[in-house]
Design an enzyme around this catalytic site. Structure first.
Site, PDB file in Angstrom:
ATOM      1  N   TRP A  99       0.834  -1.220   0.000  1.00  0.00           N
ATOM      2  CA  TRP A  99       0.000   0.000   0.000  1.00  0.00           C
ATOM      3  C   TRP A  99       0.857   1.253   0.000  1.00  0.00           C
ATOM      4  O   TRP A  99       0.517   2.251  -0.649  1.00  0.00           O
ATOM      5  CB  TRP A  99      -0.986  -0.014   1.163  1.00  0.00           C
ATOM      6  CG  TRP A  99      -2.074  -1.028   0.955  1.00  0.00           C
ATOM      7  CD1 TRP A  99      -2.297  -2.144   1.698  1.00  0.00           C
ATOM      8  CD2 TRP A  99      -3.061  -1.035  -0.095  1.00  0.00           C
ATOM      9  NE1 TRP A  99      -3.378  -2.843   1.176  1.00  0.00           N
ATOM     10  CE2 TRP A  99      -3.857  -2.191   0.088  1.00  0.00           C
ATOM     11  CE3 TRP A  99      -3.340  -0.196  -1.164  1.00  0.00           C
ATOM     12  CZ2 TRP A  99      -4.914  -2.524  -0.761  1.00  0.00           C
ATOM     13  CZ3 TRP A  99      -4.395  -0.514  -2.017  1.00  0.00           C
ATOM     14  CH2 TRP A  99      -5.161  -1.659  -1.808  1.00  0.00           C
ATOM     15  N   ASP A 126      -1.557   6.413   6.740  1.00  0.00           N
ATOM     16  CA  ASP A 126      -2.621   5.510   6.284  1.00  0.00           C
ATOM     17  C   ASP A 126      -2.838   4.484   7.401  1.00  0.00           C
ATOM     18  O   ASP A 126      -1.969   3.657   7.667  1.00  0.00           O
ATOM     19  CB  ASP A 126      -2.151   4.842   4.980  1.00  0.00           C
ATOM     20  CG  ASP A 126      -3.148   3.838   4.428  1.00  0.00           C
ATOM     21  OD1 ASP A 126      -4.191   3.598   5.075  1.00  0.00           O
ATOM     22  OD2 ASP A 126      -2.877   3.289   3.335  1.00  0.00           O
ATOM     23  N   LYS A 145     -12.114  -2.181   6.633  1.00  0.00           N
ATOM     24  CA  LYS A 145     -11.219  -3.130   7.299  1.00  0.00           C
ATOM     25  C   LYS A 145     -11.653  -3.343   8.750  1.00  0.00           C
ATOM     26  O   LYS A 145     -11.845  -4.460   9.178  1.00  0.00           O
ATOM     27  CB  LYS A 145      -9.769  -2.634   7.258  1.00  0.00           C
ATOM     28  CG  LYS A 145      -9.286  -2.179   5.888  1.00  0.00           C
ATOM     29  CD  LYS A 145      -9.223  -3.293   4.872  1.00  0.00           C
ATOM     30  CE  LYS A 145      -9.035  -2.840   3.440  1.00  0.00           C
ATOM     31  NZ  LYS A 145      -7.820  -2.145   3.119  1.00  0.00           N
TER      32      LYS A 145
END
Ligand SMILES: *Cc1c(COP(=O)(O)O)cnc(C)c1O
Length: 374
Positions: free
Chosen positions: A104, A182, A206
């Site tokens: 990511w 993040d 998530k």
């Protein structure tokens, strides 16, 4: 399994707390006697305004968000934040530094590089035992005039956590450089100090709620910088979104509502302190099993093992398909590893009960040489 519900180890969209789903079901057709569903409700209605305000209040309480920080409920996923962070915070061609600690982070780097000068602050390394590690920040490259340093708190695919040592090292070695983080797969999994960050963002699917909602928590300085990016289209502007109470346009109302129920569930279950203890204990059990059983392997160094997403491979890679099929047959779903790395991955978000971990360990020991004490 409880009734017809599987043990859901999916990395996202992921398991939601059963009481939250039951509450959604109970109120689905007629929300609080209004004769309509939250799905059908105007975002400008008093009823939705109350839902939205309560959710924000509860989230602020859970995370102890400083009063002067903005909390935004937006759309576009964490992926849009890879771009929005740059547009709002980098100024005119300001340099952005990105710690490249996994899949990511790599995507955040690629998105930033299209827009502004971008520096790779660090890359993953291997220790003497060939385990994956994040190098100490004293070795990182962060220009003193960087607009900000972007980090990923928890790499969902690679199972790599930044950890307190790295975050503290960043603050020691690059004081004054704003940190943008993040936290898509780790927000609400444990207490954090929001004031250490300029911007925190997280896709909801998530550990927070349904897909379609993204949380952004921004410092007053970040909002002020966003205000200076005067040419920015307003839907991409933190300041404009903040000024409009996240209702510049129609927000993801249902996802916002369900996330609010999750926040209430967390507050009623000991908050983030309790979640942190439970999550650490679950992760500990899974890693202990991987390390004890001959048939399984995880290659992340112990200081950086993720508490939320545990990737593992079978030493006999050919047996992976059979293992995953046996898992499905026993009601354990979502254990297939990300397509970029293969193997298996167990995601251990807040809503995953301890019994699911027990079921996973039983399955693993039946597919391996060696035995488990637990
Ligand atoms: C899932 C994830 C993303 C991407 O989220 P989208 O909402 O699909 O854009 C980004 N970063 C991390 C750490 C993630 O886990």
């Amino acid at each position: 399994m409880t009734g017809s519900r599987a043990w859901n180890f999916s990395a996202g969209p992921a398991a939601l707390p059963l009481p939250v789903l039951e509450s959604v079901r109970a109120d689905l057709l007629d929300y609080h006697g209004l004769g309509l569903s939250v799905l059908e409700m105007s975002h400008r209605s008093d009823a939705f305004a109350a839902i939205a305000a309560r959710a924000e209040r509860d989230l602020r309480q859970l995370l102890d968000v400083p009063d002067d920080y903005a909390v935004l409920f937006v759309q576009g996923g964490a992926t849009l934040q890879f771009t929005m962070t740059v547009l709002n915070l980098a100024g005119e061609h300001g340099t952005v530094a990105i710690a490249d600690t996994g899949l990511w982070s790599g995507k955040a780097f690629a998105a930033a590089e299209r827009l502004t000068p971008t520096v790779r602050a660090c890359s993953l390394a291997r220790d003497a035992n060939a385990r994956i590690v994040i190098p100490h920040p004293r070795t990182w490259h962060v220009p003193a005039d960087a607009a900000y340093l972007h980090v990923c708190d928890n790499e969902t695919v690679d199972g790599i956590a930044l950890g307190e040592q790295t975050l503290g090292g960043i603050e020691t070695h690059f004081p004054g450089v704003p940190i943008v983080a993040d936290l898509s797969s780790s927000l609400l999994s444990r207490p954090i100090d929001v004031s250490r960050y300029a911007v925190i963002y997280a896709g909801a699917q998530k550990n927070i709620g349904p897909a379609g909602l993204t949380l952004v928590i921004a410092s007053p300085d970040a909002i002020a910088r966003s205000r200076q990016a005067a040419d920015l289209p307003n839907v991409l502007s933190y300041a404009a979104m903040h000024d409009a109470g996240s209702m510049l346009n129609t927000p993801p109302t249902f996802a916002w509502y369900v996330a609010g129920l999750v926040f209430r569930w967390l507050l009623g279950n000991g908050g983030l302190q309790e979640m942190g203890v439970r999550n650490a204990a679950q992760a500990e059990r899974v890693y202990a099993a991987i390390d004890a059983l001959d048939g399984f392997e995880n290659v992340v160094g112990s200081a950086h093992r993720s508490m939320m997403n545990v990737p593992f491979s079978l030493r006999d890679a050919g047996a992976t398909t059979a293992f995953l099929a046996a898992a499905e047959a026993s009601g354990l779903v979502g254990l297939k590893g990300h397509k970029s790395v293969g193997g298996c991955r167990a995601s251990l978000y807040n809503a995953l009960p301890d019994e699911a971990v027990t079921a996973l360990l039983a399955l693993m020991s039946s597919h391996a040489d060696g035995t488990l004490d637990a």
